[in-house]
Scaffold this motif. Structure first.
Motif, PDB file in Angstrom:
ATOM      1  N   THR A   1       9.054  -4.939  -2.420  1.00 15.59           N
ATOM      2  CA  THR A   1       7.688  -4.414  -2.421  1.00 15.59           C
ATOM      3  C   THR A   1       7.484  -3.295  -3.435  1.00 15.59           C
ATOM      4  N   THR A   2       8.462  -2.404  -3.570  1.00 17.74           N
ATOM      5  CA  THR A   2       8.314  -1.303  -4.529  1.00 17.74           C
ATOM      6  C   THR A   2       8.155  -1.825  -5.950  1.00 17.74           C
ATOM      7  N   LEU A   3       8.899  -2.868  -6.308  1.00 16.48           N
ATOM      8  CA  LEU A   3       8.796  -3.424  -7.660  1.00 16.48           C
ATOM      9  C   LEU A   3       7.471  -4.140  -7.876  1.00 16.48           C
ATOM     10  N   ILE A   4       6.928  -4.735  -6.821  1.00 13.42           N
ATOM     11  CA  ILE A   4       5.598  -5.341  -6.927  1.00 13.42           C
ATOM     12  C   ILE A   4       4.579  -4.272  -7.291  1.00 13.42           C
TER      13      ILE A   4
ATOM     14  N   GLU B   1       0.816  -1.214   0.000  1.00 14.01           N
ATOM     15  CA  GLU B   1       0.000   0.000   0.000  1.00 14.01           C
ATOM     16  C   GLU B   1       0.851   1.266   0.000  1.00 14.01           C
ATOM     17  N   LEU B   2       2.008   1.227   0.651  1.00 12.22           N
ATOM     18  CA  LEU B   2       2.847   2.431   0.742  1.00 12.22           C
ATOM     19  C   LEU B   2       3.408   2.847  -0.625  1.00 12.22           C
ATOM     20  N   PRO B   3       4.154   1.984  -1.338  1.00 11.59           N
ATOM     21  CA  PRO B   3       4.619   2.405  -2.660  1.00 11.59           C
ATOM     22  C   PRO B   3       3.479   2.589  -3.665  1.00 11.59           C
ATOM     23  N   LYS B   4       2.408   1.843  -3.500  1.00 14.06           N
ATOM     24  CA  LYS B   4       1.263   2.007  -4.398  1.00 14.06           C
ATOM     25  C   LYS B   4       0.738   3.436  -4.355  1.00 14.06           C
TER      26      LYS B   4
ATOM     27  N   ALA C   1      12.991 -10.989  -3.350  1.00 15.69           N
ATOM     28  CA  ALA C   1      12.227 -10.028  -4.145  1.00 15.69           C
ATOM     29  C   ALA C   1      11.720 -10.667  -5.433  1.00 15.69           C
ATOM     30  N   LYS C   2      12.580 -11.420  -6.101  1.00 22.83           N
ATOM     31  CA  LYS C   2      12.177 -12.103  -7.334  1.00 22.83           C
ATOM     32  C   LYS C   2      11.029 -13.065  -7.066  1.00 22.83           C
ATOM     33  N   ASN C   3      11.157 -13.859  -6.013  1.00 22.51           N
ATOM     34  CA  ASN C   3      10.109 -14.838  -5.695  1.00 22.51           C
ATOM     35  C   ASN C   3       8.800 -14.165  -5.333  1.00 22.51           C
ATOM     36  N   ARG C   4       8.863 -13.040  -4.640  1.00 24.75           N
ATOM     37  CA  ARG C   4       7.628 -12.333  -4.284  1.00 24.75           C
ATOM     38  C   ARG C   4       6.950 -11.749  -5.522  1.00 24.75           C
TER      39      ARG C   4
END
Length: 269
Positions: free
Chosen positions: A227-230, A202-205, A252-255
């Protein structure tokens, strides 16, 4: 973009993870970034894999100055940054006591050339985690602890954004709610994510939809759990993340894959 330090990328290079030290990496062209969204180490003795998060406070501020100066060179003239940091510091090296982290970092950012625009208060609603009151029911030494973090909004040369597609995807309701500078949503569960200091999507979104156009290039210099890349993949932005720890690059890749936001565009380097 071919280099052994590129840990992961999509085939169209819309999402890239760089396994490198942000202070020394040369894989990001100067004045190429529209928006930085990041949460750097807090120096409160969090157990990262490859980073000592309990250095003397003055050394931490020196590190902060270096990375803020580097970040400034990478954003466009109308580039912006959303910097998630604590309001103050009461954990870490006991001999240093409380520190005014927010005030100190904003001062450093302005000294290296960033211009200040605003501060968003993030109410994490985490007061239930509070365990210290100082002197209980006594005026001798009470602690006052605010259960919030802040998101400092900075920019390089001019606030009005003229580069990019000019296309915004924020809704009327979101714009009205998010331009109120107090955001209330829960933090992320570190055990669930597998990282000691994640922030929620929610924050980077919110930062990305409010402060960037569709198709813009977003950078997170301290990628962590990704999270930012998601959020970038969800919102049709190009995302670059720099992470010094290879194990967190893998996380990060797995997420990104688990969130299902990349479909079949994956290419692992």
């Amino acid at each position: 973009m071919e280099d052994s330090r590129i840990y992961f990328k999509t085939k169209d290079e819309s999402i890239v993870i760089i396994n490198d030290d942000f202070l020394t990496t040369n894989l990001i062209p100067e004045e190429s970034i529209d928006l930085i969204v990041t949460s750097p180490p807090y120096n409160v003795d969090i157990r990262y894999k490859s980073f000592k998060d309990n250095i003397p406070y003055e050394k931490y501020l020196e590190f902060t100055k270096k990375w803020l100066k580097k970040a400034l060179t990478l954003v466009k003239p109308d580039g912006r940054m959303c910097l998630n940091i604590p309001l103050d510091k009461s954990k870490g090296r006991k001999e240093e006591g409380f520190q005014s982290v927010y005030a100190d970092i904003v001062t450093i950012a302005k000294k290296v050339g960033w211009k200040y625009f605003s501060t968003i208060i993030w109410n994490e609603q985490n007061i239930s985690r509070r365990t210290a009151w100082g002197s209980w029911l006594s005026a001798s030494a009470p602690y006052v602890i605010a259960p919030v973090e802040v998101i400092v909004v900075l920019y390089k040369e001019r606030w009005k954004k003229t580069s990019g597609s000019g296309i915004s995807d924020i809704t009327r309701e979101e714009f009205i709610e998010w331009t109120n500078g107090v955001w209330t949503f829960s933090g992320e569960n570190r055990k669930k994510v597998g990282h000691p200091a994640p922030f929620p999507v929610e924050l980077p979104k919110r930062c990305i939809k409010l402060f960037s156009f569709v198709g813009d290039i977003i950078l997170d210099p301290f990628l962590g759990s990704g999270t930012t890349l998601i959020a970038c993949a969800m919102l049709n932005r190009k995302g670059i993340g720099v992470e010094i720890d290879r194990r967190y690059c893998e996380l990060a890749k797995n997420r990104l894959i688990e969130y299902g936001v990349l479909q079949k565009r994956l290419e692992v380097i």
